[in-house]
Scaffold this active site. Structure first.
Site, mmCIF file in Angstrom:
data_model
loop_
_atom_site.group_PDB
_atom_site.id
_atom_site.type_symbol
_atom_site.label_atom_id
_atom_site.label_comp_id
_atom_site.label_asym_id
_atom_site.label_seq_id
_atom_site.Cartn_x
_atom_site.Cartn_y
_atom_site.Cartn_z
ATOM 1 N N ASP A 256 0.827 -1.202 0.000
ATOM 2 C CA ASP A 256 0.000 0.000 0.000
ATOM 3 C C ASP A 256 0.866 1.259 0.000
ATOM 4 O O ASP A 256 1.866 1.333 0.719
ATOM 5 C CB ASP A 256 -0.873 -0.029 1.271
ATOM 6 C CG ASP A 256 -1.926 1.063 1.288
ATOM 7 O OD1 ASP A 256 -2.751 1.101 0.373
ATOM 8 O OD2 ASP A 256 -1.918 1.890 2.235
ATOM 9 N N GLU B 1 1.513 -0.393 -5.059
ATOM 10 C CA GLU B 1 0.570 0.673 -5.365
ATOM 11 C C GLU B 1 1.373 1.960 -5.430
ATOM 12 O O GLU B 1 1.704 2.555 -4.398
ATOM 13 C CB GLU B 1 -0.509 0.788 -4.284
ATOM 14 C CG GLU B 1 -1.612 1.735 -4.694
ATOM 15 C CD GLU B 1 -2.139 2.624 -3.585
ATOM 16 O OE1 GLU B 1 -3.083 3.386 -3.844
ATOM 17 O OE2 GLU B 1 -1.601 2.589 -2.461
HETATM 18 C C1 NOJ Z 1 -4.339 3.268 -0.684
HETATM 19 C C2 NOJ Z 1 -5.588 2.463 -0.648
HETATM 20 O O1 NOJ Z 1 -5.834 1.969 -1.939
HETATM 21 C C3 NOJ Z 1 -6.689 3.360 -0.149
HETATM 22 O O2 NOJ Z 1 -7.924 2.720 -0.224
HETATM 23 C C4 NOJ Z 1 -6.372 3.785 1.258
HETATM 24 O O3 NOJ Z 1 -7.328 4.722 1.711
HETATM 25 C C5 NOJ Z 1 -4.992 4.419 1.344
HETATM 26 N N1 NOJ Z 1 -3.989 3.673 0.637
HETATM 27 C C6 NOJ Z 1 -4.552 4.542 2.758
HETATM 28 O O4 NOJ Z 1 -4.153 3.284 3.227
#
Ligand code: NOJ
Ligand code: CA
Length: 579
Positions: free
Chosen positions: A237, A281
């Protein structure tokens, strides 16, 4: 002829052998390259399915989806062609950010099941030959995590330095918010601590201090723990924020990144499981992608291609594919062991932040005209089916998802074209429960009040859009996507091969050719609402034939290797060259 004594003959033979190897008169063996083992990298091909257990299938009637419910549906996922499940966060959480605010990294949210339920799910997935990856959310914790509770309570707590503090309000306190319009600051004063703490995301998600070796050690411990429980890798993440050097003086708009954190995570996870992967991500500019993958592939094995995704939506909205082709070219040069992950929609808003204002407006106009559909000044908070509307365009988009260079990732419910609920806050609009059937609550739960309302009004209501109905309909999106997944499995050239965009002579027609060890694929997509004729130079010999894998109809390559074809509005074709 005089016979030579045996010993002398043997001696000469040995001398000859020694000489030839010493002088190098034989050719040196070729140096092995990563292409020699590309076929062994499981993440090059396949289909990833993202599930949020909480809203997938509730088996005990408490209104919350659970691991037993997911286990029950493994056969469904297998039949769809899913090879990897990506689990959205499932650990204990106050649930203020749909689980991305974790309060204990080492257990299962009791609402979703017991530890045994999780193990059972892992065992059964493995029996079905399905890998499981999970979110690794270590950029921040929940503010309810015991580490933060202790950190804010006492200055001398060992956990104090696990977070990022400032005595005075940093000058850039309101720069670099990830959720503009909703989030007011990235530094918030904490009364208990008497200091400001840093949070890239919401204020209930304090950032962990990645400069602290104890935090890095803990992150390794978390990865090891889940790998030992059978996890095959991580969707990491918020990578750019995880690796930024944050302190009281830094500029959140121009952070310095520590890529060696990823290198170490890669090495460490592979020590524990040799084929473990990191799927990052990171919405990055092509100029930065090499750092994220690592020059020699030593960082992320997989990255979501957010860059090309935005231009793909621009192309779908306008039928103009120029920028999309350029985006594909811009993201072409990646290490041989790396791979892009492609997606159409995910659990967040679709991020169009890299488009120009005019380009973004064009996408808004076509796919999210109402301001209630837009979010964070950059994106659209709708599901794909309502965004595209036209069934032909939806099919085109999914054909592309499977045809583009990279690994396809879909989110639960996409396979049946689920809709959104704009009455829900922010990104919750695209996180409604799975629609299994026309039964109460779409078959998700028998509870009077499920965790989130099931879509029950409008064209995407569960009585209309559900798995059971689509299984019975051979022309359904579910069956089409199952077909694409099967096709993709047959066409491993996409994951392993080299690709090239071919001129088509028709502005809205995209043709991509893949080559892998003498095998050739030619995938052609028409982005326009009009029928199109096109011509491509296939580089195949004139005597080669093509076969359309969707319809099993033949095509003949001309004497000069050219191929001329026609596509209906939003049509597509998957050709394979036969010997
Ligand atoms: C990225 C995630 O895809 C999202 O849903 C989330 O709110 C943020 N990171 C914080 O963890
Ligand atoms: Ca339940």
């Amino acid at each position: 002829m005089k016979k030579l004594p045996l010993l002398l003959v043997m001696g000469l033979l040995v001398a000859c052998q020694t000489n030839s190897s010493q002088t190098g008169s034989k050719q040196a063996p070729p140096t092995p390259t990563p292409t020699d083992f590309i076929e062994e990298l499981w993440y090059k091909n396949g289909l990833v399915y993202n599930v949020d257990v909480e809203v997938f299938n509730d088996t005990n009637g408490d209104g919350v989806g659970d691991f037993n419910g997911l286990t029950q549906r493994l056969g469904y996922l297998k039949a769809l062609g899913v090879e990897t499940i990506w689990l959205a966060p499932f650990q204990p959480t106050p649930n203020q950010d749909d689980g991305y605010d974790i309060s204990d990294f080492y257990s299962i949210d009791t609402r979703l099941g017991t530890s045994q339920d999780f193990d059972n799910f892992m065992r059964q997935s493995s029996q079905q030959g399905i890998r499981v990856i999970m979110d690794l959310v270590t950029n921040h914790t929940s503010d309810q995590h015991p580490w933060f509770r202790q950190a804010r309570q006492r200055k001398d707590s060992p956990y104090r330095s696990w977070y990022v503090w400032a005595k005075e309000q940093p000058t850039k306190w309101n720069k670099g918010m990830v959720f503009p319009g909703v989030q007011q600051a990235v530094w918030t004063f904490d009364k208990q601590a008497g200091e400001y703490y840093y949070h890239r995301f919401y204020e209930f998600q304090p950032d962990l201090n990645m400069q602290n070796p104890a935090v890095l050690r803990e992150m390794r411990k978390i990865t090891r723990y889940w790998l030992e429980r059978g996890i095959a890798g991580f969707r990491v993440d918020a990578v750019p924020f995880l690796i930024e050097v944050a302190n009281a003086d830094f500029d959140p708009d121009q952070p310095i990144h520590q890529f060696n954190i990823i290198t170490q995570l890669h090495q460490y996870s592979q020590w524990h499981k040799k084929d473990a992967v990191l799927l990052g991500e990171a919405n990055v500019d092509p100029a930065e992608q090499q750092d994220y993958f690592g020059k020699d592939g030593q960082n992320m094995q997989l990255l979501f291609n957010f860059y090309a995704n935005q231009y793909l939506f621009h192309a779908l909205a306008t039928s103009n594919i120029d920028k999309f082709e350029k985006a594909l070219e811009a993201t072409k040069m990646i290490p041989p062991t790396a791979q892009w992950a492609n997606f159409l929609r995910n659990h967040d808003e679709i991020d169009l932040g890299r488009l120009t204002n005019a380009e973004r407006r064009a996408v808004y106009e076509r796919m999210g005209p109402d301001t209630t559909m837009q979010l964070y000044d950059r994106g659209i908070r709708r599901r794909l089916a309502p965004m595209l509307g036209d069934k032909r365009l939806i099919e085109l988009a999914y054909s592309l998802l499977f045809a583009l260079p990279g690994l396809p990732v879909i989110r639960y419910g996409e396979e049946i074209g689920m809709g959104d609920d704009l009455s829900l806050q922010e990104r919750l609009s695209v996180r409604t429960p799975m629609q299994w059937s026309g039964a109460r609550n779409g078959g998700f739960s028998i509870a009077a009040k499920p965790i989130r309302p099931v879509i029950s009004q409008g064209p995407y209501r569960y009585t209309q859009v559900n798995v059971a109905a689509q299984q019975a309909d051979s022309s359904s999106l579910l069956n089409r996507i199952t077909q694409f997944a099967r096709l993709r499995r047959q066409c491993s050239e996409i994951g392993w091969g080299k690709w090239q965009i071919l001129p088509t002579g028709s502005a809205p027609v995209l043709a991509i050719r893949y080559n892998w060890q003498g095998r050739t694929l030619l995938l052609v997509h028409n982005f326009s609402a009009e029928q199109q004729s096109y011509q491509v130079s296939t580089s195949l010999n004139g005597n080669r034939k093509l076969v359309d894998l969707m319809t099993n109809t033949p095509g003949q390559v001309g004497a000069a290797g050219d191929y001329s074809g026609q596509l209906p509005a939003y049509g597509y074709t998957w050709f394979q060259a036969t010997q």
